[in-house]
Scaffold this active site. Structure first.
Site, PDB file in Angstrom:
ATOM      1  N   ARG A 209      33.238  55.587  50.572  1.00  0.00           N
ATOM      2  CA  ARG A 209      33.592  54.476  49.696  1.00  0.00           C
ATOM      3  C   ARG A 209      32.484  54.208  48.704  1.00  0.00           C
ATOM      4  O   ARG A 209      31.328  54.487  48.961  1.00  0.00           O
ATOM      5  CB  ARG A 209      33.967  53.238  50.474  1.00  0.00           C
ATOM      6  CG  ARG A 209      33.218  51.967  50.708  1.00  0.00           C
ATOM      7  CD  ARG A 209      32.598  51.107  49.687  1.00  0.00           C
ATOM      8  NE  ARG A 209      33.496  50.185  49.024  1.00  0.00           N
ATOM      9  CZ  ARG A 209      33.746  48.953  49.423  1.00  0.00           C
ATOM     10  NH1 ARG A 209      33.174  48.452  50.487  1.00  0.00           N
ATOM     11  NH2 ARG A 209      34.550  48.185  48.742  1.00  0.00           N
TER      12      ARG A 209
ATOM     13  N   ASP B 173      28.770  38.459  49.658  1.00  0.00           N
ATOM     14  CA  ASP B 173      29.782  37.430  49.869  1.00  0.00           C
ATOM     15  C   ASP B 173      30.186  37.271  51.332  1.00  0.00           C
ATOM     16  O   ASP B 173      30.364  36.150  51.827  1.00  0.00           O
ATOM     17  CB  ASP B 173      31.018  37.690  48.997  1.00  0.00           C
ATOM     18  CG  ASP B 173      31.651  39.061  49.219  1.00  0.00           C
ATOM     19  OD1 ASP B 173      31.034  39.930  49.871  1.00  0.00           O
ATOM     20  OD2 ASP B 173      32.779  39.273  48.717  1.00  0.00           O
TER      21      ASP B 173
ATOM     22  N   ARG C 138      39.433  42.667  42.571  1.00  0.00           N
ATOM     23  CA  ARG C 138      39.493  41.203  42.456  1.00  0.00           C
ATOM     24  C   ARG C 138      40.318  40.780  41.245  1.00  0.00           C
ATOM     25  O   ARG C 138      40.918  39.704  41.231  1.00  0.00           O
ATOM     26  CB  ARG C 138      38.084  40.624  42.325  1.00  0.00           C
ATOM     27  CG  ARG C 138      37.222  40.682  43.565  1.00  0.00           C
ATOM     28  CD  ARG C 138      35.810  40.228  43.237  1.00  0.00           C
ATOM     29  NE  ARG C 138      34.861  40.566  44.284  1.00  0.00           N
ATOM     30  CZ  ARG C 138      34.465  39.729  45.251  1.00  0.00           C
ATOM     31  NH1 ARG C 138      34.958  38.512  45.285  1.00  0.00           N
ATOM     32  NH2 ARG C 138      33.602  40.120  46.157  1.00  0.00           N
TER      33      ARG C 138
ATOM     34  N   ARG D 177      49.820  28.653  33.222  1.00  0.00           N
ATOM     35  CA  ARG D 177      51.048  28.651  32.430  1.00  0.00           C
ATOM     36  C   ARG D 177      52.232  29.365  33.084  1.00  0.00           C
ATOM     37  O   ARG D 177      53.377  28.978  32.842  1.00  0.00           O
ATOM     38  CB  ARG D 177      50.803  29.316  31.070  1.00  0.00           C
ATOM     39  CG  ARG D 177      49.863  28.571  30.152  1.00  0.00           C
ATOM     40  CD  ARG D 177      49.637  29.336  28.852  1.00  0.00           C
ATOM     41  NE  ARG D 177      50.822  29.399  28.022  1.00  0.00           N
ATOM     42  CZ  ARG D 177      51.166  28.472  27.115  1.00  0.00           C
ATOM     43  NH1 ARG D 177      50.423  27.402  26.964  1.00  0.00           N
ATOM     44  NH2 ARG D 177      52.250  28.621  26.385  1.00  0.00           N
ATOM     45  N   TYR D 178      52.005  30.388  33.862  1.00  0.00           N
ATOM     46  CA  TYR D 178      53.100  31.301  34.161  1.00  0.00           C
ATOM     47  C   TYR D 178      53.511  31.414  35.631  1.00  0.00           C
ATOM     48  O   TYR D 178      54.692  31.304  35.954  1.00  0.00           O
ATOM     49  CB  TYR D 178      52.757  32.697  33.623  1.00  0.00           C
ATOM     50  CG  TYR D 178      52.466  32.725  32.138  1.00  0.00           C
ATOM     51  CD1 TYR D 178      53.267  32.030  31.240  1.00  0.00           C
ATOM     52  CD2 TYR D 178      51.374  33.433  31.630  1.00  0.00           C
ATOM     53  CE1 TYR D 178      53.000  32.037  29.879  1.00  0.00           C
ATOM     54  CE2 TYR D 178      51.104  33.458  30.269  1.00  0.00           C
ATOM     55  CZ  TYR D 178      51.918  32.747  29.393  1.00  0.00           C
ATOM     56  OH  TYR D 178      51.652  32.770  28.056  1.00  0.00           O
TER      57      TYR D 178
ATOM     58  N   HIS E  15      71.458  55.729  21.525  1.00  0.00           N
ATOM     59  CA  HIS E  15      70.545  55.909  20.388  1.00  0.00           C
ATOM     60  C   HIS E  15      70.493  54.646  19.517  1.00  0.00           C
ATOM     61  O   HIS E  15      70.138  54.725  18.341  1.00  0.00           O
ATOM     62  CB  HIS E  15      70.957  57.117  19.528  1.00  0.00           C
ATOM     63  CG  HIS E  15      71.314  58.318  20.319  1.00  0.00           C
ATOM     64  ND1 HIS E  15      70.369  59.201  20.826  1.00  0.00           N
ATOM     65  CD2 HIS E  15      72.524  58.788  20.745  1.00  0.00           C
ATOM     66  CE1 HIS E  15      70.983  60.164  21.499  1.00  0.00           C
ATOM     67  NE2 HIS E  15      72.282  59.924  21.475  1.00  0.00           N
TER      68      HIS E  15
ATOM     69  N   ARG F 244      23.144  37.524  47.980  1.00  0.00           N
ATOM     70  CA  ARG F 244      23.848  38.504  47.151  1.00  0.00           C
ATOM     71  C   ARG F 244      24.846  39.314  47.961  1.00  0.00           C
ATOM     72  O   ARG F 244      25.016  40.521  47.751  1.00  0.00           O
ATOM     73  CB  ARG F 244      22.851  39.459  46.454  1.00  0.00           C
ATOM     74  CG  ARG F 244      21.878  38.774  45.521  1.00  0.00           C
ATOM     75  CD  ARG F 244      22.579  38.066  44.381  1.00  0.00           C
ATOM     76  NE  ARG F 244      21.636  37.395  43.483  1.00  0.00           N
ATOM     77  CZ  ARG F 244      21.987  36.577  42.508  1.00  0.00           C
ATOM     78  NH1 ARG F 244      23.281  36.312  42.310  1.00  0.00           N
ATOM     79  NH2 ARG F 244      21.082  36.014  41.743  1.00  0.00           N
TER      80      ARG F 244
ATOM     81  N   SER G 206      35.402  47.012  44.123  1.00  0.00           N
ATOM     82  CA  SER G 206      35.474  45.599  44.492  1.00  0.00           C
ATOM     83  C   SER G 206      35.798  44.686  43.320  1.00  0.00           C
ATOM     84  O   SER G 206      36.782  43.946  43.340  1.00  0.00           O
ATOM     85  CB  SER G 206      34.157  45.166  45.134  1.00  0.00           C
ATOM     86  OG  SER G 206      34.199  43.798  45.478  1.00  0.00           O
TER      87      SER G 206
ATOM     88  N   SER H 271      60.942  27.621  15.966  1.00  0.00           N
ATOM     89  CA  SER H 271      59.918  27.964  14.992  1.00  0.00           C
ATOM     90  C   SER H 271      59.349  26.690  14.388  1.00  0.00           C
ATOM     91  O   SER H 271      60.091  25.741  14.123  1.00  0.00           O
ATOM     92  CB  SER H 271      60.507  28.853  13.882  1.00  0.00           C
ATOM     93  OG  SER H 271      59.617  28.968  12.787  1.00  0.00           O
TER      94      SER H 271
ATOM     95  N   THR I 155      32.049  45.612  60.176  1.00  0.00           N
ATOM     96  CA  THR I 155      31.543  45.785  58.824  1.00  0.00           C
ATOM     97  C   THR I 155      32.275  44.802  57.913  1.00  0.00           C
ATOM     98  O   THR I 155      33.309  44.230  58.303  1.00  0.00           O
ATOM     99  CB  THR I 155      31.757  47.233  58.325  1.00  0.00           C
ATOM    100  OG1 THR I 155      31.139  47.387  57.053  1.00  0.00           O
ATOM    101  CG2 THR I 155      33.233  47.567  58.227  1.00  0.00           C
TER     102      THR I 155
END
Length: 475
Positions: free
Chosen positions: A322, A80, A331, A13-14, A152, A78, A327, A282, A104
């Site tokens: 870490r 990624d 994401r 949508r955005y 104000h 397991r 993670s 409306s 790494t």
């Protein structure tokens, strides 16, 4: 598009296609592969046994990603990054053995994120500049249109429509400076190793510290950064993420203020955001002209502001070198913060290009309050004609309270000037001349001119060669 599962409205949508594409799976994993190519090139250049044929094979498969295969590998492993190492190796059989050599996981994940974050900030900067430019043009057009000021949320000394627009614009200018600063401060993670010690690379180069340092500089340069972060643990410090989300939150704060002002002014019928010919305000009240764009800005802004605390808490909980609890959070937070800010700026671009001012209503609302604000000038004029300042002050005080009671209790127009005209102490004072709004706006028109010339013009010059991004609303 699937309709039987949740779709993120930031995408559907955005947000713009440019920002949505930046955070796509294709862009992310193609960037990983580019980083593996860069690592292989740099390692070959520094003497490791990697062939040009292997590098060419890797380079030729950068965008050819089998996402189904990667998903199967990740379900099994397991992990990624290793899932994508194997998927890449399947289409690069001769180079399989040197993919990710010495690295790494954070070599690809962190360096890719830094590249995407930098490009995201660059997109944000371009959109900010477009909104700043549009608001500055509007401010110039409305530089002398006197309007009631508010402190104000109560009537205060008059200003001009254009001067008020410079307040909105300047907040965004300060945000742009922060964005540019963050872009300038970004570095590569480069090749820091498993806990940031570069031990694996030192082993690859048989204890040659100079070559490891050269590798780090070479990879950073090939990635597109002038330098790398001085030290890291397994990841680059998540302080960088927090600083970036802080900047995005700052933009959201500015946008919320601007959009709220527009909503208040719309309720006074002084200004409106664009309203399309077939737009419905409306489902029940057909006459409504709701400020839906400004309301959406505020809604999205609150979301971005709320993400600021999440990034801060991630920094605070990165134990030792870490922990992986950053993670899943990153994401969500990082892409969505950018997507929401992009959506906000698309809305602001659309709004600022089509702002509508109703000068007759602006003037009427000002005139209703101006007699009260003119009293100091009237007092001074009466003193010049020989009046006693303290006696004049008391007359004005009493008659002002009487006039205010008529306005509030009887709903009648402000008749303060009529009451003062009947006072002998104000005989000979030109009361009507005191109602010229131009007498009360001070240097507001000149301040607009100076702001545009001194603050906005240099920004326009910096971004003169940038392609303007579109601001089409999806819904």
């Amino acid at each position: 598009m699937s309709h039987d599962r949740y779709e993120n409205p930031l995408i559907s949508r955005y947000a713009s296609s440019e920002m949505s594409s930046l955070w796509s799976e294709q862009r992310k994993f193609s960037t990983w592969r580019k980083l593996w190519v860069i690592l292989a090139e740099a390692e070959q250049q520094l003497g490791l046994p990697i062939t040009s044929e292997q590098i060419a094979e890797l380079r030729g498969q950068v965008d050819n990603i089998d996402f189904d295969a990667a998903a199967k590998y990740e379900k099994k492993l397991r992990h990624d990054v290793m899932a994508h190492v194997h998927t890449y190796g399947d289409v690069c059989p001769s180079a399989r053995g040197i993919i990710h050599l010495g690295a790494t996981s954070c070599y690809v994940t962190d360096n890719a994120d830094l590249l995407l974050l930098r490009e995201g900030l660059q997109l944000v900067a371009r959109r900010l500049m477009t909104v700043i430019d549009s608001l500055a043009r509007f401010a110039t057009e409305q530089r002398s249109v006197a309007c009631l000021g508010f402190t104000h949320l109560q009537p205060a000394q008059p200003t001009t429509v254009g001067k008020r627009a410079t307040l909105w614009c300047y907040d965004l200018v300060l945000d742009l400076l922060e964005v540019e600063h963050r872009i300038g401060e970004m570095r590569a993670r480069s090749v820091k190793g498993t806990t940031g010690t570069q031990a694996s690379f030192l082993a690859l180069f048989h204890g040659d510290h100079a070559k490891v340092r050269e590798l780090e500089k070479l990879v950073a340069k090939k990635i597109g950064f002038a330098d790398s972060y001085a030290v890291t643990g397994q990841t680059y410090t998540r302080k960088v993420d927090s600083q970036i989300v802080d900047v995005l939150s700052g933009i959201a704060q500015s946008a919320h203020k601007l959009a709220t002002d527009l909503r208040l002014l719309a309720s006074r019928k002084e200004m409106e955001e664009p309203f399309e010919a077939d737009q419905i305000g409306s489902s029940a009240m057909a006459y409504k002209r709701n400020p839906m764009r400004s309301e959406r800005v505020c809604a999205l802004a609150r979301f971005v502001i709320s993400l600021q605390s999440s990034a801060a808490n991630t920094v605070a909980t990165q134990w030792m070198e870490r922990t992986l609890d950053d993670s899943a959070n990153r994401r969500l937070v990082l892409p969505q913060a950018f997507l929401a800010i992009d959506a906000i700026l698309v809305l602001l671009q659309n709004i600022s290009n089509g702002l509508v001012v109703y000068p007759q209503v602006v003037a009427r609302n000002l005139q209703e309050e101006l007699p009260f604000m003119a009293t100091e000038n009237l007092l001074m004029a009466a003193v010049e004609r020989g009046g006693d300042r303290q006696n004049l002050h008391e007359v004005i005080r009493k008659r002002s309270h009487e006039a205010a009671a008529v306005v509030k209790q009887e709903g009648k127009p402000n008749d303060l000037l009529t009451r003062l005209a009947a006072e002998p102490d104000f005989a000979g004072v030109d009361l009507q001349a005191a109602l010229d709004p131009a007498q009360y706006v001070g240097r507001a028109p000149e301040q607009v001119d100076e702001f545009v010339a001194e603050v906005v013009a240099p920004i326009r010059a910096r971004y003169a060669n940038q392609r303007e991004l579109t601001a089409e609303l999806k819904v």
